[in-house]
Design a protein around this motif. Structure first.
Motif, PDB file in Angstrom:
ATOM      1  N   TYR A 154       0.829  -1.200   0.000  1.00  0.00           N
ATOM      2  CA  TYR A 154       0.000   0.000   0.000  1.00  0.00           C
ATOM      3  C   TYR A 154       0.868   1.256   0.000  1.00  0.00           C
ATOM      4  O   TYR A 154       0.532   2.264  -0.642  1.00  0.00           O
ATOM      5  N   ALA A 155       1.972   1.196   0.709  1.00  0.00           N
ATOM      6  CA  ALA A 155       2.889   2.344   0.742  1.00  0.00           C
ATOM      7  C   ALA A 155       3.448   2.615  -0.651  1.00  0.00           C
ATOM      8  O   ALA A 155       3.495   3.767  -1.116  1.00  0.00           O
ATOM      9  N   ALA A 156       3.856   1.555  -1.343  1.00  0.00           N
ATOM     10  CA  ALA A 156       4.404   1.716  -2.690  1.00  0.00           C
ATOM     11  C   ALA A 156       3.345   2.210  -3.666  1.00  0.00           C
ATOM     12  O   ALA A 156       3.595   3.120  -4.476  1.00  0.00           O
ATOM     13  N   ALA A 157       2.153   1.624  -3.595  1.00  0.00           N
ATOM     14  CA  ALA A 157       1.077   2.023  -4.504  1.00  0.00           C
ATOM     15  C   ALA A 157       0.651   3.467  -4.264  1.00  0.00           C
ATOM     16  O   ALA A 157       0.343   4.200  -5.211  1.00  0.00           O
ATOM     17  N   SER A 158       0.652   3.890  -2.998  1.00  0.00           N
ATOM     18  CA  SER A 158       0.288   5.277  -2.693  1.00  0.00           C
ATOM     19  C   SER A 158       1.314   6.241  -3.268  1.00  0.00           C
ATOM     20  O   SER A 158       0.963   7.316  -3.766  1.00  0.00           O
ATOM     21  N   LEU A 159       2.582   5.876  -3.212  1.00  0.00           N
ATOM     22  CA  LEU A 159       3.629   6.708  -3.814  1.00  0.00           C
ATOM     23  C   LEU A 159       3.446   6.803  -5.320  1.00  0.00           C
ATOM     24  O   LEU A 159       3.663   7.863  -5.921  1.00  0.00           O
ATOM     25  N   LEU A 160       3.030   5.723  -5.919  1.00  0.00           N
ATOM     26  CA  LEU A 160       2.782   5.743  -7.356  1.00  0.00           C
ATOM     27  C   LEU A 160       1.614   6.670  -7.681  1.00  0.00           C
ATOM     28  O   LEU A 160       1.651   7.432  -8.652  1.00  0.00           O
ATOM     29  N   ALA A 162       0.809   9.195  -5.925  1.00  0.00           N
ATOM     30  CA  ALA A 162       1.291  10.552  -5.638  1.00  0.00           C
ATOM     31  C   ALA A 162       2.251  11.038  -6.717  1.00  0.00           C
ATOM     32  O   ALA A 162       2.832  12.112  -6.575  1.00  0.00           O
ATOM     33  N   GLU A 163       2.399  10.245  -7.794  1.00  0.00           N
ATOM     34  CA  GLU A 163       3.289  10.575  -8.911  1.00  0.00           C
ATOM     35  C   GLU A 163       4.735  10.702  -8.440  1.00  0.00           C
ATOM     36  O   GLU A 163       5.472  11.613  -8.844  1.00  0.00           O
ATOM     37  N   ALA A 197       7.625   4.276 -15.612  1.00  0.00           N
ATOM     38  CA  ALA A 197       7.504   5.721 -15.415  1.00  0.00           C
ATOM     39  C   ALA A 197       8.864   6.392 -15.225  1.00  0.00           C
ATOM     40  O   ALA A 197       9.011   7.585 -15.485  1.00  0.00           O
ATOM     41  N   ILE A 198       9.870   5.631 -14.765  1.00  0.00           N
ATOM     42  CA  ILE A 198      11.212   6.206 -14.589  1.00  0.00           C
ATOM     43  C   ILE A 198      12.180   5.647 -15.634  1.00  0.00           C
ATOM     44  O   ILE A 198      13.393   5.656 -15.440  1.00  0.00           O
ATOM     45  N   ASN A 199      11.594   5.144 -16.738  1.00  0.00           N
ATOM     46  CA  ASN A 199      12.383   4.677 -17.888  1.00  0.00           C
ATOM     47  C   ASN A 199      13.308   3.510 -17.546  1.00  0.00           C
ATOM     48  O   ASN A 199      14.398   3.381 -18.130  1.00  0.00           O
TER      49      ASN A 199
END
Length: 440
Positions: A154-160, A162-163, A197-199
């Motif tokens: 959930y922490a990782a998905a929330s960061l995603l 949050a762009e 997203a970060i290539n």
């Protein structure tokens, strides 16, 4: 992804609330200060009846009788469990700002209160403060003894959301390294999205391959397409070709695999193979204009004009396009249908104004020994188009020579000689004229 997170957070909240309100018989409940125990016992029936506003009002009333201060924090009505219960009442009543303040007081008082951190994360999610939600999920994971991998996800998905894909990748990598046996495919999906997203496309390939193997149906096809796209974007042409071949063999009924294989084969300069793939594609679905035209063009390129002619004719009737007319006439020319080619040009006379069509018209008349018509077409091309003017004058000269109109022929060759690319041929022709070496 928003929808997925909403379902996840809702499920998580429900589990936590049931756990929390069932704590009356737990050992932890016995360690609460008497005032906190009594207050939580009083609001329990209200919560069971879903009377969240009345429960919150009762808590606030008791807390107002003994205002929060440094001396009262964590004690009596200001115990972390009381603020956690208050936050839950507000959250279930969709009063997110109030819930945030209550949960924040709970974790300030007890930084190891895992459930408060997680419900605070849920609250920030509802407020669309995804970065704050990610931070709270991380605190919740750190404070939890069992280290639930879902919370780290959930922490990782929330960061995603949050762009912040770079930070999301860091958390995903910790998740995959620490809980390798617990990884689920939806988690892989979001990990892939973060990497792309970060290539970090190449780093995403192993995860994409796993998704193509684990999923079935439409979802499998989606990830197979993504894998093919990544191979091509990374210029891994051999891998793309091999995988596209595998897909056509394993699912020959899926037309898009044949189309993709054909385009890869074109990039590899395998025209005949690409044509074969597109023909199979055309059996599975009705090709559109661009696809049909590509098939016809490949037929011409590979020396099969008989297959190209009906395709060009069909689309010319619908599009009335000069380029299609040129291709159709060339197909007929290559088939030896010179008179039919001229007839086709006559049917679309309004389109016969481009340089290519005028030159082609002149050449067709020339092949039929219709030198007057050929000269007229070549002169029209020379007078209206500059890019092939020299060649047009040269051919007009030859046509006039065949008619024994030597003055017109000499005039055309003289003009052709002013163009470097035709100068040599034009001077040779003029020399023949000057020496009366005109062909019979």
């Amino acid at each position: 992804m928003l929808s997925t997170m909403r379902n996840i957070c809702s499920t998580l909240l429900l589990v936590l609330l049931v756990t929390t309100f069932a704590n009356a018989a737990s050992g932890k409940q016995q360690s609460l200060p008497p005032r906190a125990q009594i207050l939580l016992s009083k609001i329990s029936p209200l919560l069971q009846k879903q009377q969240y506003a009345r429960a919150a009002a009762l808590i606030v009333e008791r807390q107002s009788s003994c205002p929060l201060a440094q001396a009262t924090r964590g004690k009596g009505y200001h115990h972390a469990e009381v603020y956690f219960a208050l936050g839950n009442c507000y959250l279930l009543n969709t009063q997110y700002q109030l819930a945030e303040r209550a949960y924040r007081e709970a974790v300030t008082t007890d930084p190891e209160h895992t459930h408060a951190w997680l419900n605070l994360a849920k609250t920030y999610y509802e407020l669309e403060q995804y970065l704050a939600a990610a931070d709270c999920f991380s605190h919740g994971y750190a404070s939890e003894e069992s280290k639930n991998p879902e919370v780290l996800y959930y922490a990782a998905a929330s960061l995603l959301m949050a762009e912040k894909p770079g930070k999301a990748v860091q958390v995903f990598e910790k998740l995959f390294a620490t809980h390798a046996d617990a990884i689920r495919d939806p988690w892989r999906e979001n990990y892939v999205h973060a990497l792309l997203a970060i290539n970090k496309n190449r780093k995403a390939l192993p995860q994409i391959r796993l998704l193509t193997e684990h999923y079935t149906g439409e979802k499998q096809i989606k990830w197979q397409e993504i894998l093919l796209h990544q191979y091509l974007q990374l210029e891994m042409i051999k891998e793309a070709h091999s995988y596209a071949h595998f897909l056509t063999e394993s699912a020959p009924q899926v037309e898009k695999w044949w189309k993709t294989l054909a385009h890869i084969q074109l990039n590899m300069d395998r025209g005949m193979n690409a044509l074969a793939s597109l023909v199979i594609y055309s059996y599975l679905t009705e090709p559109d204009y661009k696809e049909s035209k590509l098939i016809a063009d490949l037929c011409m390129q590979e020396g099969i004009p008989i297959k190209a002619e009906p395709l060009y004719r069909r689309w010319l009737e619908q599009k009335n396009d000069a380029k299609l007319l040129h291709r159709l006439v060339m197909a007929q020319y290559q088939l030896g249908k010179i008179e039919e080619a001229l007839k086709t040009l006559g049917s679309y006379q309004s389109l016969v104004t481009t340089e290519g069509l005028l030159m082609l018209k002149g050449e067709l008349h020339y092949r039929l020994d219709q030198f007057h018509e050929a000269e007229t077409a070549f002169k029209q091309a020379a007078l209206t188009h500059e890019s092939r003017e020299g060649q047009a004058w040269l051919m007009a000269g030859y046509a006039a020579m065949q008619k024994r109109q030597l003055s017109d022929s000499r005039n055309a060759f003289t003009k052709a000689a002013t163009f470097p690319s035709q100068k040599k041929a034009a001077l040779v022709a003029l020399n023949h004229l000057n020496n009366n070496q005109v062909p019979n």
